[in-house]
Structure formats: C-alpha cells, structure tokens
Motif scaffolding. Structure first.
Motif, PDB file in Angstrom:
ATOM      1  N   UNK A 172      41.980  47.401  38.984  1.00  0.00           N
ATOM      2  CA  UNK A 172      42.738  46.384  39.719  1.00  0.00           C
ATOM      3  C   UNK A 172      42.057  45.019  39.695  1.00  0.00           C
ATOM      4  N   UNK A 173      42.842  44.004  39.982  1.00  0.00           N
ATOM      5  CA  UNK A 173      42.309  42.648  40.074  1.00  0.00           C
ATOM      6  C   UNK A 173      41.383  42.526  41.278  1.00  0.00           C
ATOM      7  N   UNK A 174      40.524  41.552  41.241  1.00  0.00           N
ATOM      8  CA  UNK A 174      39.642  41.243  42.364  1.00  0.00           C
ATOM      9  C   UNK A 174      40.024  39.886  42.942  1.00  0.00           C
ATOM     10  N   UNK A 198      41.852  36.376  41.019  1.00  0.00           N
ATOM     11  CA  UNK A 198      43.013  35.617  41.476  1.00  0.00           C
ATOM     12  C   UNK A 198      42.639  34.182  41.834  1.00  0.00           C
ATOM     13  N   UNK A 199      41.570  34.011  42.578  1.00  0.00           N
ATOM     14  CA  UNK A 199      41.185  32.690  43.067  1.00  0.00           C
ATOM     15  C   UNK A 199      40.210  31.950  42.177  1.00  0.00           C
ATOM     16  N   UNK A 200      39.620  32.648  41.261  1.00  0.00           N
ATOM     17  CA  UNK A 200      38.574  32.035  40.456  1.00  0.00           C
ATOM     18  C   UNK A 200      37.238  32.234  41.123  1.00  0.00           C
ATOM     19  N   UNK A 201      36.205  32.012  40.384  1.00  0.00           N
ATOM     20  CA  UNK A 201      34.861  32.190  40.921  1.00  0.00           C
ATOM     21  C   UNK A 201      34.568  31.125  41.960  1.00  0.00           C
ATOM     22  N   UNK A 202      34.051  31.522  43.083  1.00  0.00           N
ATOM     23  CA  UNK A 202      33.754  30.575  44.148  1.00  0.00           C
ATOM     24  C   UNK A 202      32.391  29.936  43.879  1.00  0.00           C
ATOM     25  N   UNK A 203      32.373  28.613  43.801  1.00  0.00           N
ATOM     26  CA  UNK A 203      31.134  27.880  43.557  1.00  0.00           C
ATOM     27  C   UNK A 203      31.065  26.732  44.565  1.00  0.00           C
TER      28      UNK A 203
END
Length: 92
Positions: free
Chosen positions: A78-80, A84-89
């Motif tokens: 499954x997706x994480x 969906x949101x992109x890597x948080x930086x």
C-alpha cells in the motif's frame, strides 16, 4: 539570570507526491478515484500532473487514499503518507 533563546522559524519545504503515488492513481483510475473520494476528476488529475505540484491537503482524504491502496496496491504494498504527500523536509 537566564536568557531565553529565540525559537527557530520553521517552514515546510514544498514537495510533490511521489512517482509511486502517480502510478497508483493511473492504475486505479483518475475518474474512479475522484468518485470514491467525492472530488472532481480535475482535482485528482492536478495531483498527478507534474506542473501543478498539488497534493491532497485534507488528512481524511489522504487516509482514504491509503486505505484504497491497501485493497488494490499497484506494486504489492500500500501507499504511505510520504507517497501521497511527498517527503517532508524542513527548509532552512
């Protein structure tokens, strides 16, 4: 006498959904996902179209997308949230 240190100012760096998310949406179907989430096809398309760099903002929508991907994963998993949101930086 103690001096209080100033708090750092934090901004989230703009990111975009992953290619894995885009591939899953194409496989699941843009129109089908829009109907499942109660949003327009145009909204879903804007999430996977590179120039827009938009992503689902509502936490409930993200949770529903992840839930749908558990039933129909494109690559066996499954997706994480990061898919969906992109890597948080953090922007500096």
């Amino acid at each position: 006498m103690s001096r209080k240190q100033p708090h750092p100012v934090v901004f989230l760096k703009p990111v975009e959904p992953s290619e894995r998310f885009r591939a899953w949406v194409r496989q699941f179907g843009v129109s089908r996902l829009g109907r499942a989430l109660g949003v327009s096809r145009t909204t879903v398309h804007s999430w996977i179209c590179k120039p827009h760099k938009r992503r689902p903002k509502d936490a409930e929508t993200v949770a529903l997308i992840i839930g749908l991907s558990m039933k129909e994963p494109s690559d066996g998993r499954p997706l994480t949230y990061e898919d969906v949101h992109g890597r948080v930086e953090v922007a500096r």
